[in-house]
Design a protein around this motif. Structure first.
Motif, short mmCIF file in Angstrom:
data_model
loop_
_atom_site.label_atom_id
_atom_site.label_comp_id
_atom_site.label_asym_id
_atom_site.label_seq_id
_atom_site.Cartn_x
_atom_site.Cartn_y
_atom_site.Cartn_z
N ALA A 56 0.83 -1.21 0.00
CA ALA A 56 0.00 0.00 0.00
C ALA A 56 0.86 1.25 0.00
N TYR A 57 1.87 1.26 0.85
CA TYR A 57 2.71 2.46 0.96
C TYR A 57 3.49 2.69 -0.33
N GLY A 58 4.10 1.64 -0.85
CA GLY A 58 4.86 1.78 -2.09
C GLY A 58 3.99 2.24 -3.25
N THR A 59 2.79 1.68 -3.35
CA THR A 59 1.88 2.08 -4.43
C THR A 59 1.44 3.52 -4.28
N ALA A 60 1.14 3.93 -3.04
CA ALA A 60 0.71 5.30 -2.80
C ALA A 60 1.84 6.29 -3.13
N SER A 65 -1.89 8.03 -4.97
CA SER A 65 -3.26 7.70 -4.57
C SER A 65 -3.25 6.68 -3.44
N PRO A 66 -3.75 7.06 -2.25
CA PRO A 66 -3.81 6.08 -1.16
C PRO A 66 -4.80 4.96 -1.45
N TRP A 67 -5.85 5.24 -2.20
CA TRP A 67 -6.83 4.20 -2.50
C TRP A 67 -6.27 3.17 -3.47
N ALA A 68 -5.39 3.59 -4.36
CA ALA A 68 -4.68 2.62 -5.19
C ALA A 68 -3.82 1.73 -4.30
N GLY A 69 -3.24 2.32 -3.26
CA GLY A 69 -2.46 1.54 -2.31
C GLY A 69 -3.30 0.50 -1.59
N VAL A 70 -4.51 0.88 -1.19
CA VAL A 70 -5.41 -0.08 -0.54
C VAL A 70 -5.75 -1.23 -1.48
N ALA A 71 -6.03 -0.89 -2.74
CA ALA A 71 -6.38 -1.92 -3.72
C ALA A 71 -5.22 -2.90 -3.94
N VAL A 72 -4.01 -2.38 -4.07
CA VAL A 72 -2.85 -3.25 -4.28
C VAL A 72 -2.56 -4.07 -3.04
N GLN A 119 12.02 5.98 3.39
CA GLN A 119 12.16 7.44 3.52
C GLN A 119 11.06 8.24 2.82
N PRO A 120 10.61 7.88 1.61
CA PRO A 120 9.62 8.72 0.92
C PRO A 120 8.31 8.82 1.71
N SER A 121 7.60 9.91 1.47
CA SER A 121 6.33 10.16 2.15
C SER A 121 5.17 9.84 1.22
N ALA A 122 4.19 9.09 1.72
CA ALA A 122 3.02 8.71 0.92
C ALA A 122 1.80 9.51 1.36
N PRO A 123 0.87 9.79 0.47
CA PRO A 123 -0.36 10.49 0.85
C PRO A 123 -1.20 9.61 1.77
N PRO A 124 -1.77 10.16 2.85
CA PRO A 124 -2.53 9.35 3.81
C PRO A 124 -3.96 9.10 3.35
#
Length: 307
Positions: A56-60, A65-72, A119-124
């Protein structure tokens, strides 16, 4: 700030903390309830939770898109669950041993592929500010509820109803209680268990997405802290009832929020000991609800633990 609410600061912080901390417990326990209702146990959900958090974090990070992260995350968890179900469909394969192996496999995959995303920051993930009516920041923080928590609460009610009132729920319960009876009725036991294990993996992966994209909201190799394994114990405590899983998840979440709640009012003596509260609660509840006569009351008849 804590003086604005006085003694109510601690219970309010625990309520808000229970909502935040309980969500991964809720999704993993609901997924494991589906799996175990089919007569199979999956101890690999700790690895699924960690893999879902990383995916989820890597995809976001990559898509924004955090929702793309949830889907993955759900997809990754589902694939790991299907792998578990496929291996366990072979004769004389032990569910528990395969679960432990896949827990290590999933965790290893997450650590290997997740190193570039520490290290990178993902959208919550978004949250709904139910406390916007108040001027107190403590109330606003406590009543800021993530969408996945609300989805998990609705899912627990839907699963409770579905297990009792739908054909799919009936098939799942028949397969979990007696494989021979299910085969006599023409049901493919291995297929039902494969699907149930896959769905359980999807939900566990989504629980992992919550960890990395909302609370605590980052990716690191210690993000789970054993929550996947505790959720399996939670299912036993809840007696394989989705509604009871919701209540138990809130109880476990409240225990996990005890330390930060006390710290918010200046209690710092033995602060780190309070982080052990969920683990102690797991042990106490399992002992308190067990007896020689009904140690696994309500367990599906085909479940490995009941044999």
């Amino acid at each position: 700030m804590s003086g604005d609410l006085g003694i109510w600061t601690v219970p309010l912080a625990m309520v808000g903390g229970a909502i935040r901390v309980s969500t991964p417990f809720l999704f993993v326990s609901l997924g494991e309830t589906i799996t175990e209702r089919s007569g199979r146990i999956n101890l690999g959900l700790e690895g699924t939770l960690v893999l879902g958090a990383m995916a989820a974090y890597g995809t976001a990070v990559l898509t924004g898109s955090p929702w793309a992260g949830v889907a993955v995350a759900g997809l990754a968890g589902g694939l790991l669950g299907l792998l578990h179900g496929f291996i366990c469909s072979f004769p004389r394969v032990n569910d528990v041993a395969i679960g432990i192996a896949l827990m290590l496999f999933g965790t290893g995959l997450a650590f290997f592929f997740g190193k570039p995303f520490i290290q990178p920051s993902a959208p919550p993930l978004p949250a709904i500010p139910f406390g916007a009516w108040s001027d107190l920041p403590q109330v606003q923080a406590a009543l800021r509820v993530n969408v996945l928590f609300l989805a998990g609460a609705a899912l627990s009610v839907a699963l409770w109803w579905g297990l009792r009132n739908t054909r799919a729920g009936l098939i799942l319960r028949v397969v979990g209680d007696s494989a021979d009876a299910a085969r006599a009725l023409g049901y493919d036991v291995d297929r039902v268990r494969l699907v149930a294990t896959g769905i359980g993996g999807v939900l566990a992966g989504i629980g992992g997405a919550y960890l990395s994209l909302y609370y605590p909201g980052s990716w690191n190799e210690g993000i789970s802290s054993g929550q996947g394994l505790m959720a399996v114990a939670l299912v036993i405590f809840a007696r394989w009832n989705p509604l009871a899983c919701f209540g138990a998840a809130l109880l476990f979440g409240g225990a996990g929020a005890l330390g930060p709640a006390l710290q918010s009012v200046g209690v710092s003596q033995g602060y780190y000991l309070f982080y052990a509260a969920p683990y102690v609660l797991t042990l106490v509840l399992l002992i308190a609800t067990s007896s020689p006569d009904r140690a696994l009351a309500g367990a599906p008849g085909e479940l490995s633990l009941s044999k």
